[in-house]
Design a protein around this motif. Sequence first.
Motif, PDB file in Angstrom:
ATOM      1  N   SER A 270       0.817  -1.217   0.000  1.00 38.84           N
ATOM      2  CA  SER A 270       0.000   0.000   0.000  1.00 38.84           C
ATOM      3  C   SER A 270       0.851   1.268   0.000  1.00 38.84           C
ATOM      4  O   SER A 270       0.501   2.263  -0.647  1.00 38.84           O
ATOM      5  N   LYS A 271       1.966   1.253   0.722  1.00 37.46           N
ATOM      6  CA  LYS A 271       2.820   2.436   0.784  1.00 37.46           C
ATOM      7  C   LYS A 271       3.379   2.779  -0.591  1.00 37.46           C
ATOM      8  O   LYS A 271       3.536   3.955  -0.937  1.00 37.46           O
TER       9      LYS A 271
ATOM     10  N   GLU B 191      -5.543  -0.234   2.744  1.00 36.81           N
ATOM     11  CA  GLU B 191      -5.544   0.428   4.054  1.00 36.81           C
ATOM     12  C   GLU B 191      -6.753   1.358   4.142  1.00 36.81           C
ATOM     13  O   GLU B 191      -6.614   2.578   4.056  1.00 36.81           O
TER      14      GLU B 191
ATOM     15  N   ASN C 184      -6.690   4.574   6.526  1.00 34.37           N
ATOM     16  CA  ASN C 184      -5.550   5.491   6.478  1.00 34.37           C
ATOM     17  C   ASN C 184      -6.031   6.902   6.133  1.00 34.37           C
ATOM     18  O   ASN C 184      -6.427   7.173   4.998  1.00 34.37           O
ATOM     19  N   GLU C 185      -6.007   7.810   7.124  1.00 32.94           N
ATOM     20  CA  GLU C 185      -6.525   9.167   6.936  1.00 32.94           C
ATOM     21  C   GLU C 185      -5.677   9.980   5.956  1.00 32.94           C
ATOM     22  O   GLU C 185      -6.197  10.815   5.216  1.00 32.94           O
ATOM     23  N   SER C 186      -4.364   9.752   5.972  1.00 35.00           N
ATOM     24  CA  SER C 186      -3.482  10.476   5.050  1.00 35.00           C
ATOM     25  C   SER C 186      -3.832  10.149   3.606  1.00 35.00           C
ATOM     26  O   SER C 186      -3.888  11.041   2.747  1.00 35.00           O
TER      27      SER C 186
END
Length: 303
Positions: free
Chosen positions: A150-151, A180, A183-185
């Motif tokens: 995901s990153k 994710e 994940n808010e970001s």
Amino acid sequence: MVHKTLIASIVRCLSQLLEEDDLTADSRESLEVSIQCLESAYGVQAANVSSNFDILKIFKSIQSKSMQIASHEATLEDKETSEKLKNEGNLLLKSEKFHEALIKYTKAIELDAKNAVFYCNRAAVHSKLGNHYQAIKDCQTALSIDSSYSKAYGRLGLAYSSLNKFKEAKECYEKALKLEPDNESLKNNLQIAEEKLFQIQPEITDTGRASNIVPNVDLSSLLSDPFLMNMARQMLSNPAMQNMMSNIMSGHAEQGERMDALIEAGQQLAQQMQTANPELIESLRRQINESPSDVESTNKKDL
């Protein structure tokens, strides 16, 4: 004369790349604009400058080396050393010592070319240095190793956003959020990409072309414009571009950076000019698209 020989070699190489069938229409346009700007800015014609400096041969040599690295099976000792190099790169990245971090991650990849984390981390450094196309390549390599990383999708989205490619960025953030969902970001980045994408949608006329393009601009006048000349010079004096070319010429470039690095140079030049003076560049692109010699590439773009 050394300056002109180098520029002529770059122009000659870019001209050869234009003949490749796998180039996208956007890449082809960017290279055409860059070639003409470089020739006009430095007063060179690639065909009129003799040089034994063969950029393509250098890249082929780098490609061969990169393929050997990629096929190398890391030993336990290699893995331990590469992990140590990665950790050192992480500390350097946090300290904003980007060039040093880049070297650490690259050495880690040389030892273990099948570790997706190394590519993803190096992509972060490339983004910090403004080498967004190289960041894209590293993220894509990481995802080819681990499709659920995901990153890597998130950093790929960041690289596309930095190039104003918000459609691609949106798709990457959506894929990252599937992996994710909390994940808010990523959610914030997706929202920004969607807003930017909405803002830049051009008004389309019945002919299918954007209606804000300035018509009937003389190409020779464009290429003698001081703005274009200064932009070309500034591009080549940019530290990020110098770093990229230095890595290539010194043989440190990886497989994903070989010929794409030259394409990146053309695309970065076109992108910077587009940002600074969009009407001027759209006029230049239109003249290129409508020229008789570019009928084939224009047709390919329309398909």
